[in-house]
Write an enzyme that holds these catalytic residues in place. Sequence first.
Site, mmCIF file in Angstrom:
data_model
loop_
_atom_site.group_PDB
_atom_site.id
_atom_site.type_symbol
_atom_site.label_atom_id
_atom_site.label_comp_id
_atom_site.label_asym_id
_atom_site.label_seq_id
_atom_site.Cartn_x
_atom_site.Cartn_y
_atom_site.Cartn_z
ATOM 1 N N TYR A 446 0.863 -1.184 0.000
ATOM 2 C CA TYR A 446 0.000 0.000 0.000
ATOM 3 C C TYR A 446 0.894 1.226 0.000
ATOM 4 O O TYR A 446 1.893 1.255 0.720
ATOM 5 C CB TYR A 446 -0.923 0.011 1.231
ATOM 6 C CG TYR A 446 -1.972 -1.066 1.161
ATOM 7 C CD1 TYR A 446 -3.148 -0.860 0.443
ATOM 8 C CD2 TYR A 446 -1.784 -2.304 1.762
ATOM 9 C CE1 TYR A 446 -4.118 -1.860 0.351
ATOM 10 C CE2 TYR A 446 -2.736 -3.316 1.658
ATOM 11 C CZ TYR A 446 -3.900 -3.079 0.955
ATOM 12 O OH TYR A 446 -4.854 -4.064 0.843
ATOM 13 N N THR A 514 -0.609 -10.466 -2.947
ATOM 14 C CA THR A 514 -1.953 -10.957 -2.626
ATOM 15 C C THR A 514 -2.874 -9.822 -2.175
ATOM 16 O O THR A 514 -4.073 -9.993 -2.127
ATOM 17 C CB THR A 514 -1.897 -12.091 -1.571
ATOM 18 O OG1 THR A 514 -1.352 -11.588 -0.354
ATOM 19 C CG2 THR A 514 -1.057 -13.258 -2.053
ATOM 20 N N GLU A 515 -2.287 -8.666 -1.858
ATOM 21 C CA GLU A 515 -3.089 -7.452 -1.626
ATOM 22 C C GLU A 515 -2.343 -6.249 -2.158
ATOM 23 O O GLU A 515 -1.143 -6.072 -1.884
ATOM 24 C CB GLU A 515 -3.313 -7.209 -0.126
ATOM 25 C CG GLU A 515 -4.515 -7.887 0.444
ATOM 26 C CD GLU A 515 -4.802 -7.447 1.876
ATOM 27 O OE1 GLU A 515 -4.586 -6.258 2.215
ATOM 28 O OE2 GLU A 515 -5.236 -8.309 2.655
ATOM 29 N N ILE A 516 -3.078 -5.435 -2.863
ATOM 30 C CA ILE A 516 -2.579 -4.133 -3.308
ATOM 31 C C ILE A 516 -3.831 -3.358 -3.718
ATOM 32 O O ILE A 516 -4.784 -3.953 -4.244
ATOM 33 C CB ILE A 516 -1.558 -4.280 -4.466
ATOM 34 C CG1 ILE A 516 -0.958 -2.935 -4.857
ATOM 35 C CG2 ILE A 516 -2.142 -4.990 -5.683
ATOM 36 C CD1 ILE A 516 0.339 -3.030 -5.665
#
Length: 763
Positions: A446, A514-516
């Site tokens: 992030y 796996t998250e952005i």
Amino acid sequence: MPAKIHISVNGEFCDKEGNVIQLRGVNLDPSIKIPAKPFLSIHTPIVDGKYFEDADKVSFINHPLVLEDVEEHIIRLKSLGYNTIRLPFTWESLEHAGPGQYDYDYMDYIVEVLTRINSAEQGMYVYLDPHQDVWSRFSGGSGAPLWTLHCAGFQPANFQATEAAILHNYYIDPKTGREIGKDEESYPKMVWPTNYFKLACQTMFTLFFGGKQFAPKCIINGENIQDYLQGKFNDAIMTLYARIKDKAPELFDNNCIIGLESVNEPNCGYMGEANLDVIPKERNLKLGRTPTAFQSFILGEGIKCTVDQYKRTFFGFTKGKPCTVNPGGKKAWLSAQERGTIDAKYNWERNPEWEPETCIWKLHGVWENHRSRGPVLLKPNYFGQANETVFINNHFVEYYTKMYNKFRAIDKESFVFLQQPVMKLPPNLQNSTLLDDRTVCACHFYDGMTLMYKTWNKRIGIDTYGLVNKKYSNPAFAVVLGENNIRKCIRKQLAEMKKDAKSMLGERVPVFFTEIGIPFDMDDKKAYTTNDYSSQIGALDALGFALEGSNLSYTLWCYCSTNSHEWGDNWNNEDFSIWSPDDKLLYRENRSKTPTRAPSPTSTTDSISTSKSKLNSSSQPPSFIKLESNLDLDSPSCSLETDLSGYRALDAIMRPFPIKIHGTFEFAEFNLHNRTYILKIVGKTGMTTATTHIFLPRHHFALNRLSIRSSSGQYTYNADYQVLEWFHEPGHQYIEICLKSKSRSSTPVSDDSNDLPADCIIS
Ligand SMILES: CC(C)CCC[C@@H](C)[C@H]1CC[C@H]2[C@@H]3CC=C4C[C@@H](O[C@@H]5O[C@H](CO)[C@@H](O)[C@H](O)[C@H]5O)CC[C@]4(C)[C@H]3CC[C@]12C
């Protein structure tokens, strides 16, 4: 059926022939963080004890999705070329009733969700994520059941009074159901991660990962709380996983389920804090009332204390006036009577040394409440020996080993996604037996500025990864100026994260984001009235540009089927969903204002001919979705209207990408402004037919203006599936796809090009 995914010797996802493939998709869906029945959003006001008393009776069925809607959402996602779903679920959803008491109905519902995903238009790849944020929703996030906090001796009903956690629920007016006060005065945006530094969450993570070392007196049913909690957590996850295998083996046979992640965003708790009496210098996030660890122990014992307060300003987080917190005699710890009742309910027997109503850190001699001097910190460096690297390489690895062994006992084939603490290096596991050839490194990214200020600042950016990893002697050196540099900086950060991860785990381990993602409620939600998503497009395009630069696979955070402009993703004022039912209307209004079709220009695609061709979908990753027939090829997204309405910042989300490279990746860049896509690869040698598949969305590339040139080969564009097949020669190759401007007759040609006439067949 989608092709089975393999891992190449270079640590890239590939098919069985070694062609590099890319996985793209979303986290589906953040609603898993909250119960569905009763619907208890994190902004449901807490008016009485029921929120806690009834926590064992909730149900999460229908979260992530209502079963009937699964297909619709999957098809919508596939229209972006997406092929992968990260499916989060929480420990609480499986085991809220009490230790070992599983909600099998919820597990069966998950099996059904997966089955429906698998049968929606060739399915999608899915991997499962045991999700948590700041331990649990009772400590301000999501994840663990309430009984885990009870297990540690906590009384969560008193977290608000003792500032052991900050919960959005307390900032909602029960009468109106709306926020109390204005943002900075009540529940500031993105304040929830500050819970990572508050008593409840920090204690839970310390116990979970380091209980044996730091809380030896916390023994429950003969086990240290670390082993007890880890055991229960792992058992719950593996029970779900085994049940899926048992009830729906076809999901594995059909390559739908590809793996399991270790645990979302593991955290070190207090471990590594060298002085509990100060706020660590390296802490980048300081917002709202910010007690030191020692102050939070004091408050937890119901003792009044004056703590620092921080505000978000133009210059970062600025210290304001200190503020006195008075818990009014309430303690964050269960009274003897409360604990007795709970222990009887769950058959817990505690070590007699474990006194009730007492801070466990006081119990372990970290501090004392002196008769005359009041609270005294006795061991300011109690957790100091385990610094971050020690934590990751020991405590975290100890957990991961257990998880890995349990997982491999039931599944030898699927991927295990090892996720290290956010934006940190993974453990050094080179040459360890813990690494097998089906291990993937799961990273999250992030951008600090975008996240914290909820705007796309084109002038000033921060090297977040560099800052978090103390790569600068002075934080001012982490500053970058100008949009181009900010974009390049984000690209550099992701490339560095990939490099760093590989340096710890070895080249053979693929790196998967796996998250952005970005918050969509930028600029005080201006876009929700103006439909001007330019800030969000700028921020998302920068992420896309960064990911493409290293050919990274990713799942965006997030897709929320119940997103609304008012409550975002229904959790902690977050609004990260790339799609919203509330945006459907905006999309329609916007489209009705712009002419549906530009006057048909003279065709500039003279080198492109059409023919019928079928895409051999059985051997492909499942990213293709056949669009409706009778397409008007002049209109880029003509028949997609129903699928695409509701997407936010669509221009930046919908991107070309190499679905499958016949060879290895060298470089890719999508320029949104002039709609140009460049891909450079090294084609495999010794092959007669070499085909690289590129997802080429008509949203950007209108066929009547398409211009393609490349170092070698021919092309077939399957407009139904939006897939360009590029038949190329071995060795270094490039392809450049752009839109001819209406007045231009040829596309720009770079000096070093070995330009061949585009010979593109449209089927
Ligand atoms: C000048 C700036 C203000 C400098 C900012 C520095 C720091 C404040 C930030 C640097 C790194 C940030 C953290 C990065 C990652 C995080 C994880 C994230 O959790 C996941 O994100 C989703 C969206 O928030 C959430 O819904 C998922 O469930 C989570 O899995 C939460 C934020 C953060 C901890 C982030 C906080 C700010 C920085 C420390």
